[in-house]
Scaffold this motif. Structure first.
Motif, PDB file in Angstrom:
ATOM      1  N   VAL A  74      26.630  -3.681   4.774  1.00 10.58           N
ATOM      2  CA  VAL A  74      27.975  -3.138   4.950  1.00 10.58           C
ATOM      3  C   VAL A  74      28.945  -4.171   4.388  1.00 10.58           C
ATOM      4  N   LEU A  75      29.492  -3.833   3.228  1.00  7.81           N
ATOM      5  CA  LEU A  75      30.340  -4.791   2.524  1.00  7.81           C
ATOM      6  C   LEU A  75      31.802  -4.494   2.826  1.00  7.81           C
ATOM      7  N   MET A  76      32.484  -5.460   3.408  1.00  8.98           N
ATOM      8  CA  MET A  76      33.895  -5.241   3.729  1.00  8.98           C
ATOM      9  C   MET A  76      34.769  -6.113   2.838  1.00  8.98           C
ATOM     10  N   THR A  77      35.627  -5.456   2.058  1.00  8.55           N
ATOM     11  CA  THR A  77      36.559  -6.193   1.202  1.00  8.55           C
ATOM     12  C   THR A  77      37.941  -5.582   1.371  1.00  8.55           C
ATOM     13  N   SER A  78      38.884  -6.067   0.576  1.00  7.53           N
ATOM     14  CA  SER A  78      40.222  -5.495   0.663  1.00  7.53           C
ATOM     15  C   SER A  78      40.342  -4.365  -0.350  1.00  7.53           C
ATOM     16  N   ASP A  79      41.435  -3.639  -0.264  1.00  8.72           N
ATOM     17  CA  ASP A  79      41.669  -2.539  -1.194  1.00  8.72           C
ATOM     18  C   ASP A  79      42.440  -3.002  -2.421  1.00  8.72           C
ATOM     19  N   ARG A  80      43.210  -4.043  -2.256  1.00  8.06           N
ATOM     20  CA  ARG A  80      44.058  -4.515  -3.341  1.00  8.06           C
ATOM     21  C   ARG A  80      43.602  -5.860  -3.859  1.00  8.06           C
ATOM     22  N   GLY A  81      43.960  -6.109  -5.110  1.00 11.31           N
ATOM     23  CA  GLY A  81      43.631  -7.387  -5.721  1.00 11.31           C
ATOM     24  C   GLY A  81      44.767  -8.372  -5.553  1.00 11.31           C
ATOM     25  N   LEU A  82      44.941  -9.232  -6.535  1.00  9.97           N
ATOM     26  CA  LEU A  82      45.960 -10.275  -6.509  1.00  9.97           C
ATOM     27  C   LEU A  82      45.897 -11.101  -5.237  1.00  9.97           C
ATOM     28  N   CYS A  83      44.681 -11.442  -4.835  1.00 12.29           N
ATOM     29  CA  CYS A  83      44.600 -12.330  -3.685  1.00 12.29           C
ATOM     30  C   CYS A  83      43.571 -13.420  -3.958  1.00 12.29           C
ATOM     31  N   GLY A  84      43.662 -13.992  -5.150  1.00 12.67           N
ATOM     32  CA  GLY A  84      42.831 -15.139  -5.483  1.00 12.67           C
ATOM     33  C   GLY A  84      41.352 -14.798  -5.478  1.00 12.67           C
ATOM     34  N   GLY A  85      40.554 -15.716  -4.977  1.00 16.59           N
ATOM     35  CA  GLY A  85      39.114 -15.518  -4.996  1.00 16.59           C
ATOM     36  C   GLY A  85      38.577 -14.831  -3.760  1.00 16.59           C
ATOM     37  N   PHE A  86      39.470 -14.187  -3.016  1.00 14.20           N
ATOM     38  CA  PHE A  86      39.073 -13.616  -1.718  1.00 14.20           C
ATOM     39  C   PHE A  86      37.917 -12.620  -1.844  1.00 14.20           C
ATOM     40  N   ASN A  87      38.141 -11.567  -2.669  1.00 16.26           N
ATOM     41  CA  ASN A  87      37.101 -10.539  -2.785  1.00 16.26           C
ATOM     42  C   ASN A  87      35.866 -11.045  -3.525  1.00 16.26           C
ATOM     43  N   THR A  88      36.113 -11.913  -4.518  1.00 16.39           N
ATOM     44  CA  THR A  88      34.987 -12.450  -5.277  1.00 16.39           C
ATOM     45  C   THR A  88      34.041 -13.221  -4.367  1.00 16.39           C
ATOM     46  N   ALA A  89      34.616 -14.001  -3.447  1.00 19.66           N
ATOM     47  CA  ALA A  89      33.773 -14.797  -2.558  1.00 19.66           C
ATOM     48  C   ALA A  89      32.886 -13.901  -1.709  1.00 19.66           C
ATOM     49  N   ILE A  90      33.472 -12.804  -1.213  1.00 13.74           N
ATOM     50  CA  ILE A  90      32.692 -11.904  -0.353  1.00 13.74           C
ATOM     51  C   ILE A  90      31.591 -11.212  -1.164  1.00 13.74           C
ATOM     52  N   THR A  91      31.974 -10.674  -2.332  1.00 18.55           N
ATOM     53  CA  THR A  91      30.971  -9.932  -3.096  1.00 18.55           C
ATOM     54  C   THR A  91      29.884 -10.865  -3.630  1.00 18.55           C
ATOM     55  N   LYS A  92      30.268 -12.110  -3.891  1.00 17.59           N
ATOM     56  CA  LYS A  92      29.261 -13.062  -4.380  1.00 17.59           C
ATOM     57  C   LYS A  92      28.160 -13.254  -3.334  1.00 17.59           C
ATOM     58  N   LEU A  93      28.596 -13.420  -2.096  1.00 22.63           N
ATOM     59  CA  LEU A  93      27.630 -13.592  -1.009  1.00 22.63           C
ATOM     60  C   LEU A  93      26.763 -12.340  -0.870  1.00 22.63           C
TER      61      LEU A  93
END
Lengths: 133, 295
Positions: B81-100
């Motif tokens: 269950v992958l939880m990320t944000s809906d919007r971008g422009l927030c630095g490496g936030f989503n990348t860090a989660i999806t990388k893991l």
């Protein structure tokens, strides 16, 4: 020996109560039970009903709980509940609105999991009305 | 040297970008405060729930516990269950989660497991679509919700539990970002089904030796059966709130950096602009003077 104990009522959104009380009566799955200071350790499931807190032999506050768990340990009572509110906040019309809202949603959706979910919610609102009205 | 008009346009455009980023920073800062309080207030519920579960599980006979607690014999199918944000422009936030998440998915695939992915939040879906499109079984955006409330999480957990009942997966993990501070978020992987994590189980048992004995109402198994679904819901809820706070924090930092970079860029551009302006004036003067001398 202390005459009061710490009682906390926690919902996912916020801590509703946190304070010292003389006695708290909890609607347990197998009947209401009163908690006094130095109660033995206990974990109990909660059935829909009223939770009363007592200060100086008078009811201080009353809350409605739909479900959840109560834990007594170290002279502390902690109640976790998904649906809990002060009974003074209860308004019949809001729950009637909630029921009709979910009825509408239920008729719109076709997925099995959503139907089950809305049915659960309608049942919950009905129980709340039944007990508090 | 670039012509003056180009430079002037460039400066203007960078300036308006700077205005946008600094406004976004302020908005994120204001939202962060609210999201942070929400995330922190949900933590007490999560922690308490975990203690109760730990207490109950340490008191029951693991072998006779239901499957949702001790896990199935074979863990063939995994749900992420992958939880990320809906919007971008927030630095490496989503990348860090999806990388893991990607790391975990690859590990599972290499071990010969079947992986299914449930995306909450658009960005995670976008990130994984390219590589694992056929593994994604479901997804839901967050921004359709006015506010992240418990009901939203309960709905998702309902769906997941139903899938578990229909034996569509054996093990479920959530991936989200734990909010540490406005500048620090940590991507996390948490097992939600089964409740007992085989890796952690052994160490836990030793600690629990001197644990106080509880009475149960009704029986332990009965209590557990109801605890587990609530635990799944609250784990998702807290993950969503932690994410919301982390997203705003990450956006604030990212926008702060962007604003600062824009400022630096404007300074350099303005220096260039002034230099070329002076160069042009000098050139024109020389032309006038040499013209006058020639006469």
């Amino acid at each position: 020996m202390e005459k009061t104990f710490l009682f906390e009522l926690i919902t996912p959104n916020k801590n509703l109560v946190s304070g010292e009380f003389d006695m708290v009566v909890v609607p347990g799955e197998e009947g209401d039970f009163g908690v006094l200071p130095h109660h033995s350790n206990l974990i109990s499931q909660i059935r829909p009903g009223l939770l009363n807190t007592y200060k100086n032999d008078k009811i201080d506050k009353s809350f409605f709980l739909y479900s959840g768990f109560a834990e007594v340990s170290d002279n502390k009572l902690i109640v976790l509940s998904e649906t809990a509110f002060d009974i003074n906040e209860f308004k019949l019309n809001t729950y009637k609105d909630i029921i009709s809202k979910y009825e509408k949603l239920k008729n719109k959706t076709k997925t099995e999991s959503e139907i089950l979910f809305f049915e659960k919610k309608i049942k919950e609102a009905n129980t709340i009305i039944e007990i508090l009205n | 040297m670039a012509n003056l008009k180009d430079l002037r346009d460039r400066i203007n455009s960078v300036q308006s970008t700077k205005k946008i980023t600094s406004a976004m920073k302020l908005v994120a800062g204001a939202r962060l405060k609210k999201a942070q309080t929400e995330a922190e207030s949900s933590r007490s519920y999560v922690n308490k729930m975990q203690t109760i579960i730990d207490n109950v599980t340490s008191n029951i006979n693991i072998d006779s516990a239901p499957e949702i607690i001790r896990g199935k014999e074979n863990d063939k199918t995994h749900l992420i269950v992958l939880m990320t944000s809906d919007r971008g422009l927030c630095g490496g936030f989503n990348t860090a989660i999806t990388k893991l998440a990607k790391k975990k998915i690859k590990n599972l695939l290499n071990a010969g497991k079947i992986v299914k992915i449930f995306c909450i939040g658009k960005k995670g879906l976008d990130h994984l679509k390219r590589e694992f499109n056929e593994l994604i079984i479901d997804s839901t955006p967050i921004s359709t919700q006015k506010k992240i409330d418990y009901e939203f999480a309960a709905k998702i957990s309902n769906k997941i539990l139903l899938m578990y009942q229909n034996e569509e997966f054996d093990v479920a993990h959530t991936v989200f970002s734990l909010f540490k501070s406005a500048i620090k978020q940590e991507a996390q992987l948490k097992q939600i089904i089964p409740v007992l994590d085989p890796d952690k189980n052994i160490s836990k048992k030793d600690e629990k030796q001197d644990n106080s004995i509880y009475e149960y109402e009704p029986e332990e198994e009965e209590v557990l059966k109801n605890l587990v679904p609530q635990n799944v819901a609250i784990q998702i809820f807290s993950g969503l709130l932690e994410n919301a706070a982390g997203e705003q924090g990450a956006r604030m930092t990212a926008m702060d950096n962007a604003t600062r970079n824009a400022g630096e860029l404007i300074d350099t551009l303005r220096l260039n602009y002034n230099r070329s302006r002076q160069a042009q004036i000098t050139k024109e003067l020389i032309e006038v003077i040499s013209g006058a001398e020639a006469v």
